[in-house]
Write an enzyme that holds these catalytic residues in place. Structure first.
Site, PDB file in Angstrom:
ATOM      1  N   CYS A 184       0.812  -1.222   0.000  1.00 53.25           N
ATOM      2  CA  CYS A 184       0.000   0.000   0.000  1.00 53.25           C
ATOM      3  C   CYS A 184       0.847   1.275   0.000  1.00 53.25           C
ATOM      4  CB  CYS A 184      -0.972   0.004   1.183  1.00 53.25           C
ATOM      5  SG  CYS A 184      -0.196   0.010   2.810  1.00 53.25           S
ATOM      6  N   ASP A 379      -7.871   5.117  -1.911  1.00 51.00           N
ATOM      7  CA  ASP A 379      -7.487   3.927  -1.163  1.00 51.00           C
ATOM      8  C   ASP A 379      -6.870   2.880  -2.082  1.00 51.00           C
ATOM      9  OD1 ASP A 379      -7.233   1.880   0.617  1.00 51.00           O
ATOM     10  OD2 ASP A 379      -9.339   1.802   1.204  1.00 51.00           O
ATOM     11  N   HIS A 381      -6.165  -0.174  -1.323  1.00 47.48           N
ATOM     12  CA  HIS A 381      -6.350  -1.519  -0.790  1.00 47.48           C
ATOM     13  C   HIS A 381      -7.350  -2.385  -1.549  1.00 47.48           C
ATOM     14  CE1 HIS A 381      -4.487   0.676   2.585  1.00 47.48           C
ATOM     15  NE2 HIS A 381      -3.906  -0.484   2.827  1.00 47.48           N
TER      16      HIS A 381
END
Length: 500
Positions: A184, A379, A381
């Site tokens: 990440c 994000d 993820h």
């Protein structure tokens, strides 16, 4: 299970993501009407539900091999073997969901650690140096106010998104064909640098086009961040350049090592004499304290050092070039110290702002905007299949590089270990940035993020950490430790000496 909660949210508004269509207007950005009013009782019920579900599957996770149970008859043994195989199948499915992040995302969304949508606040939103005025009164007559939300949504969904990918070629000599669970920080940094390239090549006002064929510059930028060694800023090449800071596939990395890795990669990619033909046509300057200098204090942006970086980048051809400033910091112990939040928020008002690489503890995101006490972020993820976009493929499907779900997190819950990014197009832009940064430091009540000075108190050349070279000619630096963990709490801050 993947994206379960976000699909539920999206189904309430638009079922379309931002894809390459010929629609005359961009799709609406999804908003969760209940996201800002989650109750702890509701969270507790869902938390118990998730925990109970997992415990049920775990209870039946052990197989019962037929051959080890002599007391069972042949038929009953086989029946139980089949039953346990089914149970193990459910267990494997649940474990796969947890490993992929879907269950974690469901758990987080229910508990409210991050939320989606935009609240009813009428406060201004700042997104990478651009202000969007919010108003609930559509009859106000002020065009900038009445369509502020729509323009913000369009800007947000035009930012380049980099997420976990699966199915790419193995990284180096490792067996990793996916960065799920550990990549990440690399993905967040890719988003920041991609935005710098968008600023440089397309301008801040650029928005993702709705019709094909796409702009050549836009497609080239996406190509640069593909997931193969052929793409200059791929995760493969980042890990190779980051060997000096112990970057390795499967290991989590902090913001400081990430910034230094980009500095190293930029040096390695200077292949052309013509500045504009270079893949990253800008100098990279990591504004950071060092072990011999500003230990324990705010790092100093030295104007002479910035000038020297530009001169060296151009190989002496010009005195000044575009420059990417990276400022890694640790602003507290676990979360950002509240005294830094006003300054942190103010940086998004800088026209040179590229946002922040950081976010939740152990789970890096790319923060690109603020409103009141919350920060908007992209994000990394979500797990997506590998995408390969050719450098000249103007008809490519680019939908996986954009997101129209607006997520936000409270500013006071941001992890203290983060990195700021700024892009200055020329010397005038850099001078403007220095004036803004100096003013911000003066108004910080003794808690500046960083300071600006013409030169260091002790004059010294631009330098990098002491490095040795291995047999492959790759620089190594043993002064920075690295903990091999996933994107979870408990990661170490390898750059604690920068603690402010």
């Amino acid at each position: 299970m993947k994206g379960f909660c976000e699909r539920a949210v999206a189904s309430k508004c638009s079922s379309k993501s931002l894809t390459d269509t010929s629609n005359s207007s961009p799709p609406p950005v999804c908003s969760d009407p209940e996201s800002s009013d989650s109750k702890f009782t509701k969270a507790s019920v869902w938390s118990n539900f998730v925990s109970s579900a997992l415990s049920i599957f775990e209870t039946h996770s052990e197989a019962l091999p037929c051959e080890n149970k002599a007391v069972l008859s042949g038929s009953s043994a086989c029946e139980k073997k089949v039953a346990h195989a089914k149970q193990n199948g459910w267990t494997a499915a649940v474990r796969k969901a947890v490993a992929s992040g879907s269950m974690r995302r469901l758990h987080e969304r229910v508990l409210g650690l991050s939320r989606t949508g935009i609240s009813s606040s009428t406060s201004d939103i700042w997104l990478l140096g651009v202000c969007y005025k919010m108003s609930l009164d559509e009859s106000s007559g002020d065009a900038d106010t009445s369509d502020g939300l729509a323009r913000f949504e369009q800007d947000f969904s035009s930012r380049i998104l980099a997420t976990y990918r699966k199915g790419f070629d193995a990284i180096g000599e490792s067996k990793y064909t996916s960065d799920v669970g550990w990549g990440c920080m690399l993905r967040s940094s890719q988003m920041l640098v991609a935005q710098a390239l968008v600023f440089h090549r397309l301008g801040r006002s650029w928005r993702k086009p709705l019709q094909k064929p796409f702009n050549q510059e836009y497609i080239e930028i996406l190509h640069f961040f593909g997931d193969s060694e052929a793409s200059p800023f791929s995760i493969h090449n980042l890990l190779l350049a980051g060997k000096a800071y112990n970057l390795a596939a499967g290991s989590w990395v902090g913001p400081y090592a990430m910034c230094r890795t980009w500095e190293t990669l930029a040096r390695c990619k200077r292949e052309s004499t013509n500045l504009e033909d270079q893949q990253l046509p800008m100098a990279v300057y990591v504004v950071s304290g060092d072990e011999d200098g500003e230990r324990g204090g705010a790092p100093v942006l030295c104007i002479e050092d910035a000038s020297r970086h530009c001169f060296e980048f151009s190989r002496g051809q010009v005195d000044w070039t575009p420059i990417l400033l990276l400022v890694p910091l640790v602003l507290g112990l676990e979360k950002v110290n509240p005294r830094y939040i006003p300054s942190l928020r103010a940086t998004f008002m800088f026209p040179q702002s590229l946002g922040i690489v950081g976010g939740k503890p152990g789970a890096s995101t790319y923060i690109i905007g603020v409103q009141d006490e919350k920060a908007f972020f992209l994000d990394p993820h979500d797990v997506q299949p590998v995408a390969s976009i050719g450098r000249n493929d103007l008809e490519a499907d680019t939908s996986s590089y954009h997101c129209n779900i607006i997520r936000h997190i409270s500013l006071d819950s941001i992890d203290s270990s983060l990195a700021f990014g700024f892009y200055c197009r020329d010397k005038d832009d850099f001078d403007d940035f220095c004036l803004r940064a100096s003013k911000l430091a003066d108004e910080s009540n003794g808690a500046p993020l960083f300071t600006v000075a013409q030169k260091h108190n002790l004059s010294k050349p631009v330098s990098h950490p002491e490095m040795s070279f291995d047999t492959d000619g790759v620089q190594k630096d043993e002064s920075f430790g690295l903990e091999s963990i996933g994107d979870a709490e408990g990661h170490s801050h390898e750059d604690e000496w920068q603690l402010l």
